[in-house]
Scaffold this motif. Sequence first.
Motif, PDB file in Angstrom:
ATOM      1  N   ARG A  80      20.544   0.392  44.962  1.00  0.00           N
ATOM      2  CA  ARG A  80      20.468   1.037  43.650  1.00  0.00           C
ATOM      3  C   ARG A  80      20.914   2.487  43.733  1.00  0.00           C
ATOM      4  N   GLN A  81      21.862   2.849  42.896  1.00  0.00           N
ATOM      5  CA  GLN A  81      22.189   4.249  42.669  1.00  0.00           C
ATOM      6  C   GLN A  81      22.452   4.396  41.175  1.00  0.00           C
ATOM      7  N   GLY A 105      36.661   1.020  50.614  1.00  0.00           N
ATOM      8  CA  GLY A 105      36.114  -0.307  50.846  1.00  0.00           C
ATOM      9  C   GLY A 105      34.621  -0.411  51.036  1.00  0.00           C
ATOM     10  N   ILE A 106      33.897   0.729  50.975  1.00  0.00           N
ATOM     11  CA  ILE A 106      32.430   0.669  51.089  1.00  0.00           C
ATOM     12  C   ILE A 106      31.840   1.601  50.042  1.00  0.00           C
ATOM     13  N   GLY A 107      31.507   1.069  48.881  1.00  0.00           N
ATOM     14  CA  GLY A 107      30.879   1.874  47.843  1.00  0.00           C
ATOM     15  C   GLY A 107      29.528   2.386  48.298  1.00  0.00           C
ATOM     16  N   GLY A 108      29.197   3.613  47.872  1.00  0.00           N
ATOM     17  CA  GLY A 108      27.890   4.180  48.204  1.00  0.00           C
ATOM     18  C   GLY A 108      27.882   5.057  49.434  1.00  0.00           C
ATOM     19  N   LEU A 109      29.035   5.235  50.087  1.00  0.00           N
ATOM     20  CA  LEU A 109      29.132   6.052  51.301  1.00  0.00           C
ATOM     21  C   LEU A 109      30.357   6.955  51.220  1.00  0.00           C
ATOM     22  N   THR A 110      30.162   8.237  51.495  1.00  0.00           N
ATOM     23  CA  THR A 110      31.308   9.124  51.702  1.00  0.00           C
ATOM     24  C   THR A 110      31.154   9.824  53.046  1.00  0.00           C
ATOM     25  N   ILE A 111      32.303  10.157  53.656  1.00  0.00           N
ATOM     26  CA  ILE A 111      32.314  10.912  54.911  1.00  0.00           C
ATOM     27  C   ILE A 111      33.321  12.039  54.749  1.00  0.00           C
ATOM     28  N   THR A 143      27.366  11.044  53.555  1.00  0.00           N
ATOM     29  CA  THR A 143      26.469  11.067  52.397  1.00  0.00           C
ATOM     30  C   THR A 143      26.171   9.630  51.985  1.00  0.00           C
ATOM     31  N   TRP A 144      24.870   9.310  51.959  1.00  0.00           N
ATOM     32  CA  TRP A 144      24.398   7.963  51.629  1.00  0.00           C
ATOM     33  C   TRP A 144      23.840   8.000  50.208  1.00  0.00           C
ATOM     34  N   TYR A 145      24.358   7.134  49.340  1.00  0.00           N
ATOM     35  CA  TYR A 145      23.981   7.196  47.928  1.00  0.00           C
ATOM     36  C   TYR A 145      22.948   6.140  47.512  1.00  0.00           C
TER      37      TYR A 145
END
Length: 393
Positions: free
Chosen positions: A55-56, A109-115, A125-127
Amino acid sequence: MTKITIKKGFSEKIREGWPLLTKEMVQQGDYDQEGRIFTAIDPRGHFLAKGYLGRQNKGSGWLLTWDQHEEIDEAFFKKKIESAASHREAFFEDNQTDAFRLFNGEGDGIGGLTIDHYAGHYLFTWYSKGIYDFRDEILHAFEQVLPFKSIYEKKRFDSKGQYVEDDDFVKGERPDFPLVVKENGAHFAVYLNDGAMTGVFLDQRNVRKAIRDKYAEGKNMLNTFSYTGAFSVFAALGGAVKTTSVDLANRSVPKTIEQFSMNGIDYEAQDILVRDVFRYFNYCVKNDVKFDLVVMDPPSFARSKKHTFSASKDYKNLVKQAIDITEKKGVIVASTNAASFDMKKFKSFIDQAFKEKGMRYKIIETFSLPDDFRTAEGYPPGDYLKVCVIQTL
């Protein structure tokens, strides 16, 4: 593995590459178990895609693969990170810029994660709690792909999507802060260990460069919602005769002074003001204060004691206020990161503002996200940044 049945109308959307799971898409199935891998099926029971629940503020989870036989495991994450790194080769080789986004959520390709990459240091960053459940596999996969000086992390998944206070250091050698990073030859002080923000928004890199190279020379510039003054720094480097930076946060003053100082700019020759931007606009109108160049990059939603600002409802009026304090033949840089409307709608706000003011204008150029902020073709809201450079006529 959880199975979630997607309503008929949304099934085709997923087949076309839409990666976000929202509760209104679900016909049947439990979508509350954060971190659980699920299979999305259509009402006839046919496979659509696989993803994870998390959930975000955007939704309930992200779809990761449209291949029924692909496993979501460490090898999967490694492949995605390798692909992301290969797309940033030009950034790794650029000796003028060493701060950029390595991995941009669903675009890679991986929603919810940025680097993000800052001069050899990385910020994850973990959302959602859901993606954070895969933290160890993702970090281990990352270490196999890229060398690093240090890794830090931010958790943005409390109940309101805010920053979760914690020790942000993960591994490597703790650097001395601030880190000094380069952007198109300029320097920024960056903090990976000081709350939710680092000191610079990387997605505005091309806009800052354009301000320095095309729009600042000889101009009196106003930077509203100025944060740490990054636009002001580039305007000063581009030959602006003066910059005025306005932000409501008290800490914006020492932060902006620091960024000017990083670039050998005399901060005492600039104005750095702690003000409500809307009240400052009124002050300028009353005192006939005008600027040649006005930059506006407000948050999508902001609240002060006397004002609530929502980009989707109030941006038109913000442009009208900017028109009032912009010199004839001046330039307004209007920017928004609101994902709830597209560029066409944003341009309509600008058009309405000028029409209601009885003024003519020309949009000189527009910007969206830079190349390191990859987006998914099947997910238009991911391309959230909209910037118009407007010449008043």
